[in-house]
Design a protein around this motif. Sequence first.
Motif, mmCIF file in Angstrom:
data_model
loop_
_atom_site.group_PDB
_atom_site.id
_atom_site.type_symbol
_atom_site.label_atom_id
_atom_site.label_comp_id
_atom_site.label_asym_id
_atom_site.label_seq_id
_atom_site.Cartn_x
_atom_site.Cartn_y
_atom_site.Cartn_z
ATOM 1 N N SER A 134 12.009 -89.710 -30.100
ATOM 2 C CA SER A 134 12.658 -88.410 -29.963
ATOM 3 C C SER A 134 11.589 -87.328 -29.940
ATOM 4 C CB SER A 134 13.644 -88.180 -31.100
ATOM 5 O OG SER A 134 12.964 -88.080 -32.320
ATOM 6 N N VAL A 135 11.904 -86.226 -29.335
ATOM 7 C CA VAL A 135 10.902 -85.200 -29.104
ATOM 8 C C VAL A 135 11.127 -84.025 -30.035
ATOM 9 C CG1 VAL A 135 9.988 -83.607 -27.391
ATOM 10 C CG2 VAL A 135 10.708 -85.890 -26.696
ATOM 11 N N ALA A 136 10.077 -83.631 -30.704
ATOM 12 C CA ALA A 136 10.091 -82.404 -31.496
ATOM 13 C C ALA A 136 9.144 -81.446 -30.787
ATOM 14 C CB ALA A 136 9.610 -82.677 -32.911
ATOM 15 N N THR A 137 9.509 -80.199 -30.653
ATOM 16 C CA THR A 137 8.694 -79.252 -29.916
ATOM 17 C C THR A 137 8.114 -78.215 -30.863
ATOM 18 O OG1 THR A 137 10.139 -79.544 -28.032
ATOM 19 C CG2 THR A 137 8.686 -77.653 -27.982
ATOM 20 N N THR A 138 6.812 -78.010 -30.769
ATOM 21 C CA THR A 138 6.168 -76.987 -31.582
ATOM 22 C C THR A 138 6.430 -75.623 -30.960
ATOM 23 O OG1 THR A 138 4.108 -77.021 -30.359
ATOM 24 C CG2 THR A 138 4.322 -78.628 -32.160
ATOM 25 N N SER A 156 0.790 -77.796 -43.685
ATOM 26 C CA SER A 156 0.452 -76.429 -44.088
ATOM 27 C C SER A 156 -0.042 -75.595 -42.905
ATOM 28 C CB SER A 156 -0.601 -76.436 -45.193
ATOM 29 O OG SER A 156 -1.858 -76.844 -44.695
ATOM 30 N N PHE A 157 -0.431 -76.255 -41.812
ATOM 31 C CA PHE A 157 -0.834 -75.532 -40.610
ATOM 32 C C PHE A 157 0.408 -75.109 -39.849
ATOM 33 C CE2 PHE A 157 -4.593 -78.069 -41.494
ATOM 34 C CZ PHE A 157 -5.594 -77.123 -41.345
ATOM 35 N N GLY A 158 0.321 -73.987 -39.171
ATOM 36 C CA GLY A 158 1.423 -73.533 -38.334
ATOM 37 C C GLY A 158 1.605 -74.483 -37.163
ATOM 38 N N PRO A 159 2.638 -74.262 -36.357
ATOM 39 C CA PRO A 159 2.904 -75.144 -35.219
ATOM 40 C C PRO A 159 1.732 -75.251 -34.248
ATOM 41 C CG PRO A 159 4.708 -73.626 -35.542
ATOM 42 C CD PRO A 159 3.619 -73.208 -36.479
ATOM 43 N N GLN A 196 -2.449 -79.041 -33.821
ATOM 44 C CA GLN A 196 -1.013 -79.204 -33.644
ATOM 45 C C GLN A 196 -0.528 -80.259 -34.643
ATOM 46 O OE1 GLN A 196 -1.704 -80.221 -29.444
ATOM 47 N NE2 GLN A 196 -0.180 -78.662 -28.991
ATOM 48 N N PRO A 197 0.106 -79.858 -35.744
ATOM 49 C CA PRO A 197 0.569 -80.844 -36.715
ATOM 50 C C PRO A 197 1.747 -81.660 -36.185
ATOM 51 C CG PRO A 197 1.082 -78.621 -37.463
ATOM 52 C CD PRO A 197 0.347 -78.493 -36.170
ATOM 53 N N HIS A 198 1.723 -82.958 -36.427
ATOM 54 C CA HIS A 198 2.848 -83.823 -36.079
ATOM 55 C C HIS A 198 4.029 -83.404 -36.959
ATOM 56 C CE1 HIS A 198 5.263 -87.475 -35.726
ATOM 57 N NE2 HIS A 198 4.583 -87.722 -34.623
ATOM 58 N N PRO A 199 5.246 -83.387 -36.413
ATOM 59 C CA PRO A 199 6.383 -82.857 -37.177
ATOM 60 C C PRO A 199 6.859 -83.746 -38.317
ATOM 61 C CG PRO A 199 7.122 -83.728 -35.083
ATOM 62 C CD PRO A 199 5.624 -83.760 -35.053
#
Length: 131
Positions: A94-98, A40-43, A62-65
């Motif tokens: 693998s990398v997810a970017t906020t 529910s938190f933004g990036p 920073q929420p984990h994706p």
Amino acid sequence: MDRAFATTTELPATQVRVLLTGFGAFGRYEHNPSYAIVSSFGPSTTLHAVGPSGRRYAVILQPHPDPVRVAYATVDSLVPALWRARDTGRAEASVATTAAATPVPTAQGTAPDPAGPPSWDYIVHVGVGHA
């Protein structure tokens, strides 16, 4: 020359980055409220706080994706991998970017980090239960 500050409210805020994780589906429950809270938190959400000494903080959440699989083995391997990714600048997954361009490893494989090293000071896991 350093500027002299008259009060602690004039001091610049100390940044503290917090990676948030939450559990995913388990058993008959398709949606776990702990990950619903995290997602529910933004990036990159910044909260401002003042400590007991008057020191100011900018707490960047920073929420984990991805939700974390509900299993001790998963948590036991993911958390050290997150710290190693932060310390080495290479994601072990693998990398997810906020939106703030902070890469976060997920549980999908190994990949180099194209956007720079992940950055957080703490990892906080949100768990939900009932009494």
